[in-house]
Structures are given as structure tokens and as C-alpha cells.
Design a protein around this motif. Sequence first.
Motif, short mmCIF file in Angstrom:
data_model
loop_
_atom_site.label_atom_id
_atom_site.label_comp_id
_atom_site.label_asym_id
_atom_site.label_seq_id
_atom_site.Cartn_x
_atom_site.Cartn_y
_atom_site.Cartn_z
N ARG A 159 0.84 -1.21 0.00
CA ARG A 159 0.00 0.00 0.00
C ARG A 159 0.87 1.26 0.00
N MET A 174 1.64 1.41 -4.12
CA MET A 174 0.41 2.16 -4.36
C MET A 174 0.50 3.61 -3.85
N PHE A 205 -1.92 9.67 -0.41
CA PHE A 205 -3.38 9.74 -0.38
C PHE A 205 -3.80 11.12 0.12
N PRO A 206 -4.83 11.80 -0.43
CA PRO A 206 -5.75 11.31 -1.46
C PRO A 206 -5.35 11.66 -2.90
N TRP A 229 -3.12 10.16 -4.54
CA TRP A 229 -3.15 8.79 -5.05
C TRP A 229 -4.30 8.10 -4.32
N ASP A 230 -4.94 7.13 -4.98
CA ASP A 230 -6.23 6.64 -4.47
C ASP A 230 -6.17 5.63 -3.33
N THR A 231 -5.04 4.97 -3.17
CA THR A 231 -4.99 3.86 -2.21
C THR A 231 -4.82 4.38 -0.78
N PRO A 232 -5.73 4.00 0.12
CA PRO A 232 -5.58 4.46 1.51
C PRO A 232 -4.76 3.49 2.36
N VAL A 233 -4.27 3.97 3.46
CA VAL A 233 -3.71 3.10 4.49
C VAL A 233 -4.05 3.78 5.79
N LYS A 234 -4.28 3.01 6.84
CA LYS A 234 -4.61 3.63 8.12
C LYS A 234 -3.53 3.27 9.11
N GLU A 249 -2.37 6.85 -10.79
CA GLU A 249 -2.53 7.09 -9.35
C GLU A 249 -3.65 6.24 -8.76
N GLY A 250 -4.24 5.39 -9.57
CA GLY A 250 -5.43 4.66 -9.15
C GLY A 250 -5.16 3.53 -8.18
N GLU A 251 -6.20 3.14 -7.42
CA GLU A 251 -6.09 1.97 -6.56
C GLU A 251 -6.46 0.73 -7.36
N LYS A 278 -14.99 6.35 -4.67
CA LYS A 278 -14.32 7.26 -5.59
C LYS A 278 -13.93 6.56 -6.90
N TYR A 333 -11.72 1.28 5.94
CA TYR A 333 -11.35 2.64 5.52
C TYR A 333 -12.54 3.59 5.32
N GLN A 388 -11.40 7.32 5.06
CA GLN A 388 -10.63 7.60 3.85
C GLN A 388 -11.53 7.55 2.62
#
Lengths: 488, 280
Positions: free
Chosen positions: A272, A276, A281-282, A284-289, B41-43, B68, B260, B263
Motif C-alpha cells: 500500500r 500504491m 493519499f488522497p 493517489w487513491d490507495t488508503p492506508v490507516k 494514481e489509481g487503486e 471514488k 477505511y 478515507q
Amino acid sequence: MSEAIKAMPKHERMKLPRQEMPVQDPTARGRNYDEVALGFEDETALLEALRCLQCKRPQCVEGCPVGVDIPRFIERVVAGDMPGAARSLKADNNLPAICGRVCPQETQCEAVCVMGKKHEPVAIGRLERYVADWDLAHPSPPPDAPSSSGYKVAVIGCGPAGLTCAGDLARYGHQVTIFESLHAPGGVLIYGIPEFRLPKHIVHAEVDYVRSLGVEIRMDTVIGKIYTLDELLNEQGYDAVFMGTGAGLPMFMHIPGENYNGVYSANEFLTRVNLMKAYLFPDWDTPVKVGKRVAVVGAGNVAMDSARCALRLGADEVHIVYRRSHEEVPARAEEVHHAKEEGIVFDFLTNPIEIYGDEKGWVSGMRCIRMKLGEPDASGRRRPLPIEGSEFDMDMDMVVMALGTRPNPIVFTESGGLERTRWGTVVADEDTGKTTKDRVWAGGDIVTGAATVISAMGAGKRAAADIDRFLHGETVEEGEAEAVAAAG
Amino acid sequence: MYEILAKEDLAPVTKLYDVHAPAVASKAKAGQFVIIRLHEEGERIPLTIADYDRERGTITLVVQEVGKTTMEMGTMQTGDHLASLTGPLGIPSEIENWGTVLCVGGGVGIAPIYPIARDLKEAGNTVISIIGARNKDLLFWEEKMRSISDELIVCTDDGSYGRKALVTIPMKELLESERAIKHIWAIGPAIMMKFCALTTQPFGVPTIVSLNSIMVDGTGMCGACRVEVGGQTRFVCVDGPEFDAHEVDWDQLLARQRIYPDQEKRAVEEWQHDCQCGSN
């Protein structure tokens, strides 16, 4: 640098101190993704190069898994011939800017450097990086393409083993296609090792170099799903296959609570963040917590990378939780040193036995037990034993499991004749990488289990040489090649 | 790059895409999925294969706009390209001649149930299908499902079309009838699949569900999709996506789909904000 210093006698050069690598300030770098180690300046590089005694029978070359002629490239640095140094280095190593950054030199070339007996060993890794970075900044045309052999080789996996094998095979004149399951080339170099330790532009540049040798890389292609091994050999027309798919399957502890939200495999967390780019983020689309209090279980390089990523993503406190002691830590010495400088807390002789969660299914803590070291086990390391009654709790809101990885079995679909061990690794000849399956070679973590970038590269190199021997062997006897082609 | 060759609106927030991916189409089987990425930049998100055309070299994806990435995908048009598409992933459905089978598709789950029902029909089964949605607008593929089913029951939660019922109501009735249903597939939102599992459990009829977990690589590398099935941790991407519905830890699955929420909300807000700014 004056000519006088260059002309120093050997006993004077031996007195030169090992040159320190300049690094980013630990506090500042703990919150950014820029590279930690900054690289030698010309002056320090020359001073360090002068420390090399140019041994007649250099031990360092023996200590290098890919057999880089170390004194030869260092001698070119001393001579001020950087193009020559780069040519020398790249003749032996397709990915020097990567090796200069991630190799455990202290257990390889530098461990056997004669300078290390009375003084400090020559900083070979730092010099390798210096030369490789100079080369990237001064691009030269790729070596002339050899005449085509007419043979096609498939390389599965675009990590260190596959890239090295493919680069060498292309130099031998074979037509090479790499099949990569992810959308970007590089394998662990791109999904695993973080930007601050190995900037991705370095990986891209090294991959481009392999492409410039004529290698085709096909992304998004999962061998075992879209084509099987047998289909590559029999329908897609490849004369040989090299399997370098690494060890991509994460291991878990199988303790209660491991599936709570906030428990990541190191593979997931690092993928991630690195592949990714979740740290962007945001945009780039991939989140991580990332939690405030993070425990990373394990003490290998992957654990160090995970801990240092968590810190950079805003964790207040990051712990490395390891069941053995400091002595047994498998990570590269420099990574442990950097992690400590950045404030990572090390909890040695500590092993999690249960993970707690809150009412929402989120990690809230970890029950651990203290360990002591017993007799050496099969690995030669002292076996960790739990100390009864020593259980205690740690408050944590994120846990990363960095316990090692095993080969991913997807690639083995329809791969009859390929022998594997009970650990899921492929059985292959140590010197050649030849597997038990006709026309199939393997190397890297898929054979050894999780190991180092450089050992995977060494295996890729040896396999390329053996594949080349095999392919040319077929052409020696006239008619035999046609027979083999017809059988294929 | 994978070109979108056709796009169709199936429902207000549900769209169909035929994507050019010949190698994937040549191998795709019912029950499998792909991982796509819209742009650099996509997931990476998993989407179940709703259909494939080996001659045209296309696969069909049916996508409900829930976040999104799926909303942004909704703005893509025929001729646009997906940055990546990987597959076919996961283990195909176990297609055999079971006798009489029941195929249940809820909401966007109607799409992945279609190729399974079709293959079961071709394998000689008597196929009874149930499709359902919250309301008439969200229903699609009624005729397509009817064409490969021996019997089709259509229902909506609000009664705006077909029978006013949740899909579990006709399921229960069929199980109580003399129809001797041997095998059941149920695909839809996790909560629907959970209640389908609870409905069929007392009857002891094997029930297969296709789980929609969060994934990254889709090849067993990350473990994001893990869930307990029969007391063991399994990876949906490589051990599934289909599992025995009666063995799935539904509460864990539901919790792990909500890692998430903050997010996801933020990504949608920022994206919508950017869209509005861009259109001015």
C-alpha cells in the motif's frame, strides 16, 4: 584531490579512515520519504577508493554473490575514469545502483575485505552506489546488441532474480520476455523496499537499462492463471523458462485476534505504501490507516522497513517486537542503526500470543510473553522459549506481521514434473538453478525462501549462464535443434 | 492499456463496460474476477467477471458506483482505457450437473450470477433463478437471466416491480417445496449473502457465496482479503472468491469491509470537489 595523495604508499593509504556515509538528520527524515543515505561526494569517494589495496587474490570478489570484480572498478575510480568504472561494474552486475543500496555488505564482500582484519573494511557498497549513481546521471548507450540466437526465453517475475537473468540472457543474444503479475516492474524493489531506502527512480532507471538490452516486460500477467508453465513451453513457443517469482505469500502467527482491522501483513502494508503510494493519499487513491501506537512483529529488513514507514506516516510510537535477542536480528546492520536513530523502540525476547480488539473490530492491544534463549536450533540460532507467567499487555492500535514469506503457489498451476520441498520452495540445482522439470530453471526466494536481493540476483545470473549453455548445446549437433523444436 | 469498447447504463449508479482484454477473455470462467486500476494514481480494485466474449476478446464488467474509483470509472467513456487489468483471478465456480440448482442475484450481484447460471444450465441443470433489488430502477438483465433459467423469480424490496419481497422469501418457499434443490449460489451485498446463508442452513442445502473483500494485489500476496471460513483464515483472492456460505464468519467479513470508511468518504469528497472545480 592532489596527485600527492594518489601517489601515497600502501601503508599510508591503510591509515586513511573509512569514509562515513552522509545521512539526512534522523528527526527530519522520520517524517519524510526522501532517501536517508545521501551518497558519497567525489572527494570522499576517492579517499575511500584509495583504501582498497588492490589485492592480487581479492577475497571480496569471492564474498560477492554475483562475483563483481570489485578491485577493478575501484581502481578506475582512483584513476579518475568514471566511465571505465561504470563499464567495469555493469559488466558484472545489471543493477548496481540497487545493490549499492540494499546489499548486506557487512556479511558479504566487506566481511572478507583484508582491510577489515586490522582496520575497517573498504566501504565497497558505498563505492558501488557512487559509481552506479554517476552512471545514471551520465547515461551511456547500451552495449551493442549481440546477434540474435533465435531462441526465446520466458522469465516469470520482474524482481531482482528475473531482471538479472533476463538482462544476461539478452546479452547472450536470446529473445527474452518477462511476465510480471503486478502493474509495475521491479518486484520487491518496487512494492517492498521503501522510497527512503531505495528511491523508485533508481529502480525505474535500472529496469529501463534491462529493457535497453532488448528485454520485453509484460505487466498484469499472472503465470498460472493466464498462461500456465506448460503453456509457455508448449504453446507460446518458449525454449526455456526461468521462474523468479520470489516468496510473496505472507505468513501469520495463527494467534487469536489476527484478523482484527488494523492487523496488516508487512506485504500489505508495504505494498500500500510503496507500490500504491498510500503516503500520497488522497492524491493517489490507495488508503492506508496508520495507528498512533504501532507494533511490528519480526526483526528482518521487512520489519525495519514497516516500522520506519509507520513512523513516517505519523505514528507516535513504533515498536519492533522480536522473540529472540539483539544478537539474532536478521536485518541489515545499517537498517537497525537507522531505525534506532529514528526512535523505533526495540522489544527483544518478546512474543505476541493474542491480539485484542475493540467493539468495532479494531486492534486495541496485544498480549505478549517474555522469552529466554535456550539451546541452538536447526538454524544455529538459540531457540527462544517462553517464560511461564511472564505474560503482559501492550496497548496498540496497529500491528504489522513481518514474519517472513513463502513462495506463492499460483505459478505452479499445471507444472507437472516440478519438484518442490515441503516448505513450498522449488527444488533447483544450487550452481545452475535447473529444476526437475525439463527446460525450466528457478532462482531467488522461490528456491531459497525469503533471502536477499543480491542472492536472488546471483541465482538469476547463474541460471542465465546455464540456460545459455543449454540453448547453445542444442545447436551444436545439427538436426538436434530441429528435433527439440519439433518435440517442443 | 485496456480499451473500453462499449458502455451501457444498467441502473442509475450501475454501469456495464466491455473491456478489450483478449488474453483474459480467452481464459475467463464463471466465478472468477479481475483486478483493475483506472490510471497511474489509481487503486487496485477487484471486479467479478460478469461475462466474456472470447471471439471479440472482451470481458464484461458491471460496476456499482459506491466509492471514488467506481464513480470515476463511471465518467469513463467508450474508447477510454483502463491502466491495468489483471486476471482471470480466483477459482472458477464448480460447474457440474447437480440436478436442480438455485441461483440468486441481489443488486449488482445479478451480474456475476449470470455466467454461473448460464454454465449450470449448459451443464444440464434445471436452473431456478431469483433476482432482486431495492427497487425497479436498480434491476437489470431480467431477460438475460430469463433466457438461461428454467424459472425466474423477480422481486423488489419496495414492490415497485415483480414480487414485493427480499430474495430470502422465495428462497425459503422453494426450499420448503418439492423442488429438490441440490445446490445454491447466492451473490450480492455481504448482508444479503449472510441472510441467504441463514435461510438455507436449516435445509442443509450446499450454498455457495462469492465474497467481495478489500484486496490489493489479488494474487495471495497481501492478505487484505482474509476472512475466517470454517474456523480457518482463508484468502478470498486465491482460496475463493466462492466459499461455503454456512462456514463464513459473516461478522468478520462485514467488519473487514469497513477498514477505511473515513478515507473512502474523504476520497469521494475531494474527487467531487475537483470535478466541480474542473467543470467551471
